[in-house]
Design an enzyme around this catalytic site. Structure first.
Site, short mmCIF file in Angstrom:
data_model
loop_
_atom_site.label_atom_id
_atom_site.label_comp_id
_atom_site.label_asym_id
_atom_site.label_seq_id
_atom_site.Cartn_x
_atom_site.Cartn_y
_atom_site.Cartn_z
N TYR A 109 47.71 33.19 43.75
CA TYR A 109 47.74 34.29 42.78
C TYR A 109 47.91 33.70 41.38
CZ TYR A 109 49.40 38.24 40.01
OH TYR A 109 49.53 39.20 39.03
N GLU A 200 43.96 39.03 35.73
CA GLU A 200 44.56 38.74 37.04
C GLU A 200 43.49 38.30 38.03
OE1 GLU A 200 47.77 41.18 39.52
OE2 GLU A 200 45.77 41.99 39.86
#
Length: 392
Positions: A109, A200
């Site tokens: 992530y 993101e």
């Protein structure tokens, strides 16, 4: 402003962030043609809506059969997806992203946003890719890595090394360490040059052949900087926005629709938040956040009335105005004229405080309009809740 995943990946590609080969698709015919051109062992068909949780809601399909792609497109186009972020009404799928699959060895992530405390951009990273980062932060906060970037200096290689080593990349896969550091620098350039509010990648995958690929991507932008970026403005999808929020924007009003039954019209964001809190404290729920700004003229108040009354959930309206730069009697005149222009068929409570508040309240009381006037915020909240009934 938010954009779709396929648009985020277009931006990633422009800034040198590796993404799967993919294309926006809006019809089965286009899907079949692209699948033939893509010619990959695995096809991924992904619904494009401005909400997370698409996979769990059935909005992501995977197939090894190229002939099955048009059928999957037909199945998803026009479907209403209900996720934890769409609300119970869901979102209609109008476009898809069809891209090649990836041989995933490890999921990570990575995101970049502005830290509110320091005002600096900060990278957030974790080895727990593919999961919602909020869940990771709650359950295993030690797996969240932060690396702040001094905007006066910008991204430096040591920032990238800090993140890479904190993730354990030299042990997980040494071959991706340098590409990872370069990718973080590219993400920082995208973030700064496009005035993004958030970037993101979840998940960022390490493939079986030791490559990095942004398998999913989100980018949101600072609305106040959109005038600088005509290319980003063109990515706006009005179908993904609430019609009332669009109308409010056209009238220079800050409006966010909520699920309550009391419409709020307030000048100033801080006062608007306090008004919403006191409505809830009094036993009901706000139907919206609406900041009409410091002027609160007849035109802005009338536009606010029209927007609030278009919401079928609104059973009453609470106007809470503090007269500072603009005096209260001027605001009262604006409310009176706007109320005459717009047919108001729900209870209305007006609370004025500030410069010439007594004069403003007197004008409202003598206007002949069907409304309640209040001096105190708590008094006003109790009045509107009593007139509309407490929330269920």
């Amino acid at each position: 402003m938010n954009v779709h995943e396929f648009q985020a990946k277009q931006l990633f590609g422009q800034f040198g962030v590796p993404v799967p080969r993919g294309r926006e698709i809006t019809s089965p015919e286009a899907g079949a043609a692209w699948a033939a051109e893509l010619n990959t062992p695995v096809f991924v068909v992904k619904a494009q809506i401005h909400a997370g949780g698409r996979g769990k809601a059935g909005g992501v399909k995977i197939t090894k059969d190229r002939a099955a792609v048009p059928g999957l497109v037909k199945e998803l186009i026009g479907k209403t997806l209900i996720t934890h972020q769409t609300g119970p009404k869901g979102r209609e799928v109008r476009r898809l992203l069809i891209e090649e699959g990836a041989a995933i060895a490890k999921e990570l992530y990575v995101s970049l946003l502005v830290d509110r405390d320091s005002g600096w951009p900060v990278f957030i990273a974790s080895t727990e890719g593919g999961m919602e980062i909020e869940v990771v932060a709650e359950r295993t906060p030690e797996k969240i890595i932060r690396e702040a970037i001094d905007p006066a200096v910008g991204f430096q290689p040591h920032n990238g090394r800090n993140v890479a080593f904190a993730l354990g990349l030299p042990s997980i896969e040494p071959a991706v360490v340098n590409p990872f550091i370069q990718m973080l620098g590219n993400l920082y350039r995208l973030f700064m040059e496009k005035n993004a509010a958030m970037v993101e990648i979840n998940p960022l995958v390490i493939t079986g052949d030791k490559k990095l690929i942004a398998l999913d991507g989100k980018v949101s932008f600072d609305d106040n900087a959109l005038f600088r970026h005509t290319d980003v403005q063109q990515m706006r999808d009005l179908n993904e926005e609430d019609p009332l929020e669009i109308e409010a924007g056209e009238n220079n009003l800050n409006y966010i629709k909520l699920d309550g039954n009391i419409g709020c019209m307030v000048n100033g964001a801080g006062l608007a938040m306090a008004t919403m809190d006191v409505i809830k404290l009094a036993g009901s729920e706000p139907a919206n956040f609406l900041d009409v700004g410091g002027g609160a003229t007849k035109e802005t108040v009338a536009a606010g009335f029209r927007i609030l009354l278009k919401d079928p959930n609104v059973k009453g309206i609470f106007i809470n105005i503090f007269g500072g730069i603009v005096r209260c009697e001027r605001i009262a005149h604006g409310v009176i004229e706007a109320a005459k222009e717009v047919k108001i068929n729900v209870p209305l409570v007006v609370r004025l405080q500030g410069t010439n508040a007594d004069e403003g309240r007197k004008l409202l009381a003598e206007s002949g309009l069907k409304l309640e006037v209040a001096n105190d915020l708590w008094e006003a909240a109790q009045k509107i809740v009593k007139l509309t009934g407490k929330a269920a």
